[in-house]
Design a protein around this motif. Structure first.
Motif, PDB file in Angstrom:
ATOM      1  N   ASP A   1     -12.020  -4.868  -1.975  1.00 29.97           N
ATOM      2  CA  ASP A   1     -12.750  -4.724  -0.708  1.00 29.97           C
ATOM      3  C   ASP A   1     -12.211  -3.544   0.092  1.00 29.97           C
ATOM      4  N   ALA A   2     -10.887  -3.391   0.112  1.00 27.62           N
ATOM      5  CA  ALA A   2     -10.281  -2.281   0.847  1.00 27.62           C
ATOM      6  C   ALA A   2     -10.750  -0.942   0.272  1.00 27.62           C
ATOM      7  N   LEU A   3     -10.822  -0.852  -1.057  1.00 28.70           N
ATOM      8  CA  LEU A   3     -11.339   0.365  -1.702  1.00 28.70           C
ATOM      9  C   LEU A   3     -12.775   0.647  -1.262  1.00 28.70           C
ATOM     10  N   ALA A   4     -13.592  -0.392  -1.340  1.00 36.20           N
ATOM     11  CA  ALA A   4     -15.018  -0.227  -1.026  1.00 36.20           C
ATOM     12  C   ALA A   4     -15.237   0.203   0.415  1.00 36.20           C
ATOM     13  N   ILE A   5     -14.514  -0.390   1.340  1.00 33.86           N
ATOM     14  CA  ILE A   5     -14.713  -0.076   2.758  1.00 33.86           C
ATOM     15  C   ILE A   5     -14.213   1.327   3.077  1.00 33.86           C
ATOM     16  N   CYS A   6     -13.111   1.731   2.459  1.00 36.30           N
ATOM     17  CA  CYS A   6     -12.628   3.101   2.671  1.00 36.30           C
ATOM     18  C   CYS A   6     -13.653   4.114   2.166  1.00 36.30           C
TER      19      CYS A   6
ATOM     20  N   LEU B   1       0.835  -1.203   0.000  1.00 38.55           N
ATOM     21  CA  LEU B   1       0.000   0.000   0.000  1.00 38.55           C
ATOM     22  C   LEU B   1       0.870   1.254   0.000  1.00 38.55           C
ATOM     23  N   THR B   2       0.527   2.178  -0.875  1.00 38.25           N
ATOM     24  CA  THR B   2       1.258   3.443  -0.964  1.00 38.25           C
ATOM     25  C   THR B   2       0.262   4.605  -0.986  1.00 38.25           C
ATOM     26  N   ALA B   3       0.789   5.791  -1.146  1.00 35.17           N
ATOM     27  CA  ALA B   3      -0.070   6.981  -1.244  1.00 35.17           C
ATOM     28  C   ALA B   3      -1.015   6.882  -2.435  1.00 35.17           C
ATOM     29  N   ASP B   4      -0.637   6.078  -3.432  1.00 39.62           N
ATOM     30  CA  ASP B   4      -1.524   5.909  -4.586  1.00 39.62           C
ATOM     31  C   ASP B   4      -2.886   5.360  -4.164  1.00 39.62           C
ATOM     32  N   PHE B   5      -2.900   4.487  -3.167  1.00 42.93           N
ATOM     33  CA  PHE B   5      -4.180   3.922  -2.717  1.00 42.93           C
ATOM     34  C   PHE B   5      -5.069   5.030  -2.139  1.00 42.93           C
TER      35      PHE B   5
ATOM     36  N   LEU C   1      -2.442   0.339  -7.814  1.00 45.13           N
ATOM     37  CA  LEU C   1      -2.686  -0.461  -6.617  1.00 45.13           C
ATOM     38  C   LEU C   1      -2.005  -1.802  -6.859  1.00 45.13           C
ATOM     39  N   ASN C   2      -0.896  -1.991  -6.206  1.00 40.08           N
ATOM     40  CA  ASN C   2      -0.039  -3.147  -6.469  1.00 40.08           C
ATOM     41  C   ASN C   2      -0.573  -4.395  -5.770  1.00 40.08           C
ATOM     42  N   THR C   3      -0.871  -5.428  -6.562  1.00 36.55           N
ATOM     43  CA  THR C   3      -1.361  -6.693  -5.995  1.00 36.55           C
ATOM     44  C   THR C   3      -0.396  -7.838  -6.351  1.00 36.55           C
ATOM     45  N   TYR C   4       0.873  -7.531  -6.315  1.00 34.91           N
ATOM     46  CA  TYR C   4       1.885  -8.548  -6.642  1.00 34.91           C
ATOM     47  C   TYR C   4       1.798  -9.749  -5.704  1.00 34.91           C
ATOM     48  N   VAL C   5       1.897 -10.941  -6.278  1.00 40.86           N
ATOM     49  CA  VAL C   5       2.001 -12.170  -5.487  1.00 40.86           C
ATOM     50  C   VAL C   5       3.199 -12.954  -5.984  1.00 40.86           C
TER      51      VAL C   5
END
Length: 321
Positions: A167-172, A29-33, A140-144
């Motif tokens: 989900d994190a976007l939606a809840i925020c 997570l960065t400021a971009d989020f 939004l980096n989702t690297y695995v």
């Protein structure tokens, strides 16, 4: 190793890999989020979410979550977009593109078209140096590190990471909007969750018969009233006020205690001070009261007067229990 142990071993490995991938999102997570959330929150348009393959399925789920929590969202399949569906995107819409690699042919065709329309674009991708990432306003980096698939091919861990980021976007956004349980009920009027938030006692009790006897009603007529109204209970009412309750169980117990049962009146059989609930109370509160006292029906009052009965079967029928 027997087959059962082998299956459980594989399941545990899968869950562990996905758990670790989700935990790693915290470090990505960065400021971009935060900026992406602010962009959507302040936008006067909708959120258009697009993807291809398994990412398209995740996009659909994120769209559903956003819509149900107060953020208007529309799904646009990346393949269909380049064959006419780009017309979905309006001037003030924010576009979210989901792609693990960020380099698929569809994404490489679609992204320049979106940029040409000057819509802001957010990338959810596992490759922050990809074509998609380079073109996006926010990443939004989702690297695995590894898919749960033993061949490291089938999207598993990566799609889980995408879903969690959505989900994190939606809840925020939900919290920024001050989205309440009442708002949730407005968007879910037909679902069991919504009903728990908006359905009131009167909505259910008004559909039932209204069994009622006076304190002087004979035991025989009490039985008739309970049988005819089919709720397993009757209120004992005097001057519109509830003075007692008689249930099927009360009748059975009285029968075992006395041979002179038919000479009794409602007052002789009833239980005083029954549990009651106001008709304007939430149906879920009626459920809690029934569970607390291990009973299956409640007498309903309106401004202190007898108004009817709510039965546990009413709650089950509506999916509240």
């Amino acid at each position: 190793m027997n087959i059962e142990a082998s299956i459980l071993k594989t399941a545990r490995k899968t869950i562990s890999l996905e758990r670790d991938a989700i935990a790693h999102l915290l470090d990505l997570l960065t400021a971009d989020f935060a900026n992406a959330v602010s962009l959507i929150y302040n936008s006067k348009g909708r959120v258009i979410i697009t993807g291809i393959g398994k990412s398209a399925i995740i996009a659909n789920k994120i769209v559903a979550t956003l819509n149900s929590t107060g953020t208007p969202a529309v799904f646009m399949h990346a393949g269909d977009a380049i064959h006419g569906d780009l017309g979905l995107i309006l001037e003030e819409d924010v576009v979210i593109c989901i792609s693990k690699s960020g380099n698929t042919p569809e994404i490489k065709v679609l992204v320049p078209l979106i940029r040409r329309s000057k819509n802001k674009m957010i990338a959810i991708t596992g490759n922050d140096t990809s074509f998609l990432a380079q073109q996006a306003d926010f990443i939004l980096n989702t690297y695995v590190a590894q898919e749960a698939c033993p061949n490291n091919l089938a999207p598993t861990t990566s799609t889980t990471a995408q879903l969690v980021m959505g989900d994190a976007l939606a809840i925020c956004l939900l919290e920024l909007r001050g989205f309440s349980s009442k708002d949730f009920a407005k968007y879910h009027p037909g679902g069991a969750l919504g009903k728990r938030l908006y359905l009131r006692v009167n909505d259910l009790s008004s559909q039932n018969e209204k069994p009622e006897v006076s304190p002087t009603t004979s035991a025989k007529n009490v039985i008739v009233e309970i049988s005819e109204k089919r709720l397993g209970v009757t209120a004992v009412v005097e001057n519109h006020k509830i003075v007692g309750i008689i249930t099927d169980g009360d009748l059975r117990r009285m029968l075992t205690k006395s041979d002179a049962f038919l000479h009794f009146t409602a007052k002789d059989i009833m239980s005083s001070n029954p549990k009651t609930i106001d008709e304007d109370a939430m149906a879920v509160d009626a459920m809690d009261l029934m569970e607390t006292h291990s009973i299956t029906q409640l007498l309903v009052e309106k401004e202190g007067n007898y108004a009817g009965v709510i039965h546990i079967q009413d709650l089950i029928k509506e999916g509240i229990i």
